[in-house]
Design a protein around this motif. Structure first.
Motif, PDB file in Angstrom:
ATOM      1  N   THR A 274     -80.007 -69.184  13.886  1.00 19.17           N
ATOM      2  CA  THR A 274     -81.228 -69.970  14.059  1.00 19.17           C
ATOM      3  C   THR A 274     -80.901 -71.282  14.761  1.00 19.17           C
ATOM      4  O   THR A 274     -79.733 -71.669  14.894  1.00 19.17           O
ATOM      5  CB  THR A 274     -81.907 -70.275  12.708  1.00 19.17           C
ATOM      6  OG1 THR A 274     -81.189 -71.317  12.026  1.00 19.17           O
ATOM      7  CG2 THR A 274     -81.978 -69.043  11.828  1.00 19.17           C
ATOM      8  N   ALA A 329     -87.577 -63.541  10.258  1.00 17.33           N
ATOM      9  CA  ALA A 329     -88.485 -64.207  11.189  1.00 17.33           C
ATOM     10  C   ALA A 329     -87.963 -65.566  11.638  1.00 17.33           C
ATOM     11  O   ALA A 329     -88.478 -66.121  12.629  1.00 17.33           O
ATOM     12  CB  ALA A 329     -89.859 -64.380  10.537  1.00 17.33           C
ATOM     13  N   THR A 331     -85.463 -66.403  13.177  1.00 19.25           N
ATOM     14  CA  THR A 331     -84.770 -66.408  14.474  1.00 19.25           C
ATOM     15  C   THR A 331     -85.727 -66.460  15.655  1.00 19.25           C
ATOM     16  O   THR A 331     -85.300 -66.630  16.790  1.00 19.25           O
ATOM     17  CB  THR A 331     -83.895 -65.140  14.608  1.00 19.25           C
ATOM     18  OG1 THR A 331     -84.743 -63.980  14.545  1.00 19.25           O
ATOM     19  CG2 THR A 331     -82.873 -65.082  13.499  1.00 19.25           C
ATOM     20  N   GLY A 332     -87.025 -66.318  15.396  1.00 15.56           N
ATOM     21  CA  GLY A 332     -87.963 -66.162  16.505  1.00 15.56           C
ATOM     22  C   GLY A 332     -88.617 -67.429  16.990  1.00 15.56           C
ATOM     23  O   GLY A 332     -89.396 -67.389  17.946  1.00 15.56           O
ATOM     24  N   GLY A 333     -88.381 -68.582  16.369  1.00  7.98           N
ATOM     25  CA  GLY A 333     -89.051 -69.802  16.785  1.00  7.98           C
ATOM     26  C   GLY A 333     -88.085 -70.923  17.059  1.00  7.98           C
ATOM     27  O   GLY A 333     -86.857 -70.726  17.119  1.00  7.98           O
ATOM     28  N   PRO A 404     -81.806 -59.372  12.323  1.00 11.37           N
ATOM     29  CA  PRO A 404     -83.033 -59.411  11.513  1.00 11.37           C
ATOM     30  C   PRO A 404     -83.343 -58.085  10.821  1.00 11.37           C
ATOM     31  O   PRO A 404     -83.849 -58.065   9.691  1.00 11.37           O
ATOM     32  CB  PRO A 404     -84.114 -59.768  12.547  1.00 11.37           C
ATOM     33  CG  PRO A 404     -83.374 -60.537  13.595  1.00 11.37           C
ATOM     34  CD  PRO A 404     -82.021 -59.882  13.689  1.00 11.37           C
TER      35      PRO A 404
END
Length: 445
Positions: A274, A329, A331-333, A404
């Motif tokens: 992250t 989730a 890791t997506g932002g 993920p």
């Protein structure tokens, strides 16, 4: 209607006094109060050593990362034997004396660390320390379930709250020594932990041996002046031959993964997958400690009895699944979104821990035959020890390697196994209620 509402309100007031009031008058009275103080001091010392041990072995002893990993891994494996050994001995000897012995064993082993610097000698010393640690924790709960009786869930909540406060205090004290960073400072931290064992042993010595040796809880109709019961006869129920109970213990291993997820999974996932700031890592422990101290007693009040404990197991699985979804989730932002997801995951894994800490022990007691509960609970205590050894390997070697999707698979697996554990526990409770096993007979599967 008004009177009924007043009665319910009064009952709620009786059942849910504040944490401080409960600590002053815990289930079990004077002996329980002394034991809670002993546990808090013990955990404070343990918190000091837990925060300093890796750095001590690295910078003072001079071990490399591989040697430190082998040392801690081997000690974790040795700790697995502590719980069943304590349960086996508690069927035959006074719990109070055994607990004092476990504290003194850890005291001697820890003091040897001041003298031992050879890796080959450190292995058995640290292994003995962990074995004594797991034995002591099992003996503490055996003592508690005897003096607290049917209110053991409330005592467990108080124990968790005081232990977490002790850990936090110990970690704070360790920070001072680590800031100094000298060999002498590390030695002072070791002696502080050793002193906590000595004081804990002295406090346990002030308690009285609970009645019902081997039974964990004395029969409700036992005469208060009756002499202590003798150890169960040889040839009684053995947890190692009880497939139903062993199934419960086996399933309880994944029901304890919250420990590794919080301590290892979330921090490593933050660092490696992250964009969240690394400074966020200490916040996970702060969130966990505060929530456990504040909420453990309230959660235990809602998980009274074995059937509610079985229901809490299913909630544990659902909460763990939601935690794993958030980690996937994260890791997506961006940094803010990842930080929010990771903090929410820390809250959810703490909620899972709150339910597990009550439900696991309640079911371990309720699913065991009364006449051999001490040895059964010793075997049940292996679940957390196995998880502490295998959990980090599972997370780092399989879950994180899969990305993920690995977290989603882990959460789904824990949720599914929690439903299996709930169903199996309810079936065994029904069997025990319908056909109480006679002394010497095998428990229902």
């Amino acid at each position: 209607m008004r009177r009924g509402g007043e009665i319910r309100k009064a009952r709620r007031g009786e059942r849910e006094p504040g944490l401080v009031a409960q600590l002053r008058r815990p289930p079990g009275g004077r002996d329980a109060r002394i034991m809670l103080l002993a546990q808090a001091l013990d955990r404070a010392g343990t918190g000091v050593w837990a925060a300093a041990c890796v750095l001590y072995f690295t910078f003072v002893i001079g071990l490399d990362a591989g040697q430190v990993g082998i040392l801690l891994g081997a000690s974790g494996v040795a700790g697995i034997a502590g719980s069943p050994l304590a349960g086996h001995l508690a069927d035959r000897f006074p719990v109070r004396s055994l607990l004092i012995g476990a504290h003194l064993l850890r005291l001697v082993a820890l003091c040897l660390l001041l003298l031992v610097t050879d890796f080959a000698l450190l292995l058995p010393v640290v292994a003995v320390t962990h074995l004594g640690d797991r034995a002591a924790k099992t003996l503490e709960m055996l003592f508690a379930t005897r003096v607290a009786g049917d209110r053991r869930a409330t005592y467990q909540a108080l124990s968790r709250s005081s232990a977490n406060a002790g850990y936090a205090l110990g970690a704070g004290l360790a920070a001072i020594g680590l800031a100094v960073g000298t060999r002498s400072a590390y030695h002072v931290l070791i002696l502080a932990n050793a002193l906590s064992f000595l004081v804990a042993a002295a406090l346990v010595w002030r308690t009285r041996e609970p009645r019902g040796r081997g039974l964990v809880t004395a029969p409700a109709d036992a005469d208060a002046d009756a002499a202590p019961q003798t150890a169960p006869a040889a040839g009684g129920p053995s947890p190692w031959r009880d497939r139903g109970y062993l199934r419960f213990v086996l399933l309880d291993i994944p029901m304890s993964l919250d420990d590794s997820i919080l301590a290892i999974g979330i921090p490593l996932w933050l660092v490696s997958h992250t964009t969240a700031p690394h400074e966020l890592v200490p916040a996970f422990l702060v969130v966990n400690t505060v929530l456990v101290v504040v909420l453990q007693l309230r959660v235990s009040a809602k998980v009274q009895g074995p059937r509610r404990a079985a229901g809490a197991v299913a909630l544990y699985g659902l909460t763990t699944l939601l935690c794993c979804v958030l980690l996937a989730a994260a890791t997506g932002g961006g940094a803010w979104a990842a930080s929010a997801a990771l903090l929410a995951a820390a809250v959810l894994v703490t909620a899972a821990e709150l339910m597990r800490s009550v439900s696991s022990w309640e079911l371990a007691v309720s699913l065991a035959p009364r006449e051999a509960r001490a040895s059964y609970l010793g075997v049940a205590g292996m679940a957390q020890s196995v998880q502490k050894s295998a959990g980090p390997l599972l997370l780092t070697g399989a879950v994180m390697a899969a990305g993920p999707a690995g977290w989603i698979a882990l959460g789904a697996a824990v949720a599914g196994l929690s439903l299996v554990q709930r169903r199996a526990s309810l079936r065994r409770l029904d069997a025990l209620a319908a056909e109480p096993a006679p002394a010497g007979a095998a428990a229902p599967a």
